[in-house]
Design an enzyme around this catalytic site. Sequence first.
Site, PDB file in Angstrom:
ATOM      1  N   SER A  40      50.340  45.055  54.327  1.00 40.81           N
ATOM      2  CA  SER A  40      49.572  44.564  55.471  1.00 40.81           C
ATOM      3  C   SER A  40      50.438  43.534  56.189  1.00 40.81           C
ATOM      4  CB  SER A  40      48.247  43.955  55.021  1.00 40.81           C
ATOM      5  OG  SER A  40      48.444  42.834  54.198  1.00 40.81           O
ATOM      6  N   HIS A 153      45.562  47.515  50.201  1.00 36.17           N
ATOM      7  CA  HIS A 153      46.109  47.471  48.842  1.00 36.17           C
ATOM      8  C   HIS A 153      45.371  48.397  47.884  1.00 36.17           C
ATOM      9  CE1 HIS A 153      47.825  43.197  49.759  1.00 36.17           C
ATOM     10  NE2 HIS A 153      48.427  44.162  50.429  1.00 36.17           N
ATOM     11  N   GLU A 162      41.519  40.885  49.719  1.00 37.05           N
ATOM     12  CA  GLU A 162      41.698  40.122  48.478  1.00 37.05           C
ATOM     13  C   GLU A 162      40.522  39.205  48.194  1.00 37.05           C
ATOM     14  OE1 GLU A 162      45.543  38.149  48.637  1.00 37.05           O
ATOM     15  OE2 GLU A 162      46.400  39.878  49.676  1.00 37.05           O
ATOM     16  N   GLU A 203      47.934  44.733  43.849  1.00 35.36           N
ATOM     17  CA  GLU A 203      48.192  43.384  43.335  1.00 35.36           C
ATOM     18  C   GLU A 203      47.497  43.139  41.996  1.00 35.36           C
ATOM     19  OE1 GLU A 203      47.592  40.486  46.459  1.00 35.36           O
ATOM     20  OE2 GLU A 203      49.312  41.273  47.562  1.00 35.36           O
ATOM     21  N   ASP A 240      41.155  36.694  51.141  1.00 34.56           N
ATOM     22  CA  ASP A 240      42.094  37.104  52.180  1.00 34.56           C
ATOM     23  C   ASP A 240      41.595  38.434  52.744  1.00 34.56           C
ATOM     24  OD1 ASP A 240      44.060  37.853  53.885  1.00 34.56           O
ATOM     25  OD2 ASP A 240      45.668  38.008  52.387  1.00 34.56           O
ATOM     26  N   GLU A 284      41.909  33.212  54.111  1.00 35.22           N
ATOM     27  CA  GLU A 284      43.184  33.541  54.751  1.00 35.22           C
ATOM     28  C   GLU A 284      42.979  34.743  55.670  1.00 35.22           C
ATOM     29  OE1 GLU A 284      46.134  34.387  51.777  1.00 35.22           O
ATOM     30  OE2 GLU A 284      47.203  35.773  53.083  1.00 35.22           O
ATOM     31  N   ASP A 311      48.270  33.861  57.750  1.00 39.32           N
ATOM     32  CA  ASP A 311      49.347  34.684  57.170  1.00 39.32           C
ATOM     33  C   ASP A 311      49.948  35.564  58.275  1.00 39.32           C
ATOM     34  OD1 ASP A 311      50.946  36.459  55.769  1.00 39.32           O
ATOM     35  OD2 ASP A 311      49.308  37.443  54.708  1.00 39.32           O
ATOM     36  N   LYS A 336      55.701  33.205  52.954  1.00 39.12           N
ATOM     37  CA  LYS A 336      56.349  34.371  52.352  1.00 39.12           C
ATOM     38  C   LYS A 336      57.791  34.409  52.845  1.00 39.12           C
ATOM     39  CE  LYS A 336      52.268  37.438  52.385  1.00 39.12           C
ATOM     40  NZ  LYS A 336      51.472  38.296  53.300  1.00 39.12           N
ATOM     41  N   HIS A 364      53.644  35.863  47.048  1.00 37.76           N
ATOM     42  CA  HIS A 364      54.317  37.141  46.769  1.00 37.76           C
ATOM     43  C   HIS A 364      54.050  38.117  47.922  1.00 37.76           C
ATOM     44  CE1 HIS A 364      50.421  39.079  45.019  1.00 37.76           C
ATOM     45  NE2 HIS A 364      50.175  38.331  46.054  1.00 37.76           N
ATOM     46  N   LYS A 387      50.030  32.048  45.378  1.00 33.87           N
ATOM     47  CA  LYS A 387      49.231  33.268  45.376  1.00 33.87           C
ATOM     48  C   LYS A 387      50.158  34.369  44.914  1.00 33.87           C
ATOM     49  CE  LYS A 387      48.092  36.039  49.120  1.00 33.87           C
ATOM     50  NZ  LYS A 387      47.234  36.644  50.146  1.00 33.87           N
TER      51      LYS A 387
HETATM   52  P1  PGA Z   1      51.136  42.162  51.994  1.00 31.79           P
HETATM   53  O1  PGA Z   1      49.784  41.449  51.560  1.00 31.79           O
HETATM   54  O2  PGA Z   1      52.207  41.702  51.088  1.00 31.79           O
HETATM   55  O3  PGA Z   1      50.784  43.604  51.859  1.00 31.79           O
HETATM   56  O4  PGA Z   1      51.368  41.747  53.425  1.00 31.79           O
HETATM   57  C1  PGA Z   1      49.701  40.131  51.122  1.00 31.79           C
HETATM   58  C2  PGA Z   1      48.844  39.297  52.023  1.00 31.79           C
HETATM   59  O5  PGA Z   1      48.287  39.793  53.030  1.00 31.79           O
HETATM   60  O6  PGA Z   1      48.696  38.117  51.770  1.00 31.79           O
HETATM   61 ZN    ZN Z   2      47.416  37.711  53.622  1.00 35.15          ZN
END
Ligand code: PGA
Ligand code: ZN
Length: 418
Positions: A40, A153, A162, A203, A240, A284, A311, A336, A364, A387
């Site tokens: 995502s 996911h 999430e 995840e 999230d 998030e 994010d 990230k 991650h 996270k």
């Molecule tokens: P992604 O998801 O690594 O698939 O972008 C993680 C997130 O959205 O926090």
């Molecule tokens: Zn996110």
Amino acid sequence: RIESVRALEILDSRGQPTVRVYVVLDNGVVGTASVPSGASTGKREALELRDGDVGRYGGKGVQKAVAHVETIMGPAIRGMDPRGQAEIDQFLIDLDGSPGKGRLGANAILGVSQAVARAAARALDTPLYAYLGGTGANRLPRPMINILNGGLHSDFTLDFQEFMIVPVGADSFREALRYGAETFAALRQLLKARGYATRVGDEGGFAVSFDDNEEACAVIVEAIAAAGYEPGVDIALALDPAASAFCKDGTYHLAHNGHGVSDSRALVALYERWVGKYPILSIEDGLAEDDWQGFQDLTARLGDKVQIVGDDILVTNPELIARAIAEKAGNAALIKPNQIGTVSETIAAIQLCRKAGWAFVVSHRSGDTEDDFIADFAVAMGGGQIKTGSVCRSERVAKYNRLLEIERELGRGAQFGP
Ligand code: PGA
Ligand code: ZN
């Protein structure tokens, strides 16, 4: 001095190719790093270079990125001092020369950047967290543990991506991890007893489809209690939704009983209702990446009691974080490294957060590897939050296990949480 740089096309946790880099110093020390990959992704992320040759890995091969490491970047940084992280990162940015790091590939550049840091730490015989954070780096992050997976996911078993638990009552990392693992086990029993399959998503959280997204919050609260913890006191919730993934043309589409949600006002109202009902301390990407107004509204409504994390909207980009700070669109940033592409730029994003009194969460990606760089990085940066998925799937657990090691190494000097 850097003697040579090698790279390898390896697999990530989804079975898709990614880049591993080896930085070899003239004294024989080697630093390695493997790069994660999102599903995502934010559209303003630095560019992950893929081969596009559909005959290999459906076009997702990374042989070009690997070649760029070995034939362009490696020879260019040969002879440089690996302790000059900022200098090397800037050199790589200039060498790429494109705004999104698309020429050499952000996956190639980040691999080199992180492997350089590892090599330097090893050469100095210093743990990575102390090398990057200084001798004062002693704060273990409180984990946000993703125990129910939805969205991209898990083929949208739920609309929201999430559902995480945060062991707020634990006073050390290892206790927090135990709280989380016991709750995950209790959730498994609870789901089984109700006839759900307990397969997991990308995840490591259960990928369960409920009629209503809200059931996810309710069942987690039950699992917390079943594990012997008090919801909201020992363990809180974090979300999230990753709303960009269910937003099309400015409209939000919820398939699992969205209570008529279609615009960002209605979505913000849904979060307000949930926050009144469940102990949610962090949301998030509650709105889509272009919905700055929605982020401002959510922050105005809930920002005094809930962490509003950006994010996809911020993509670890100092310019976008600066804008969000100025516009009060959130009060925290997800961090990230591969969204921006070098260790130094990631640190710059965090410094901006710190200066503005924003929180930050080191993260991650949904496609990840056994590399545990972000565990050390979270301790080095001292923000007190990480996270990194559920307590199952080894690419997630690798980070937690590294944090257990660091905690023991720090001994009585270890601090914990935000
Ligand atoms: P992604 O998801 O690594 O698939 O972008 C993680 C997130 O959205 O926090
Ligand atoms: Zn996110």
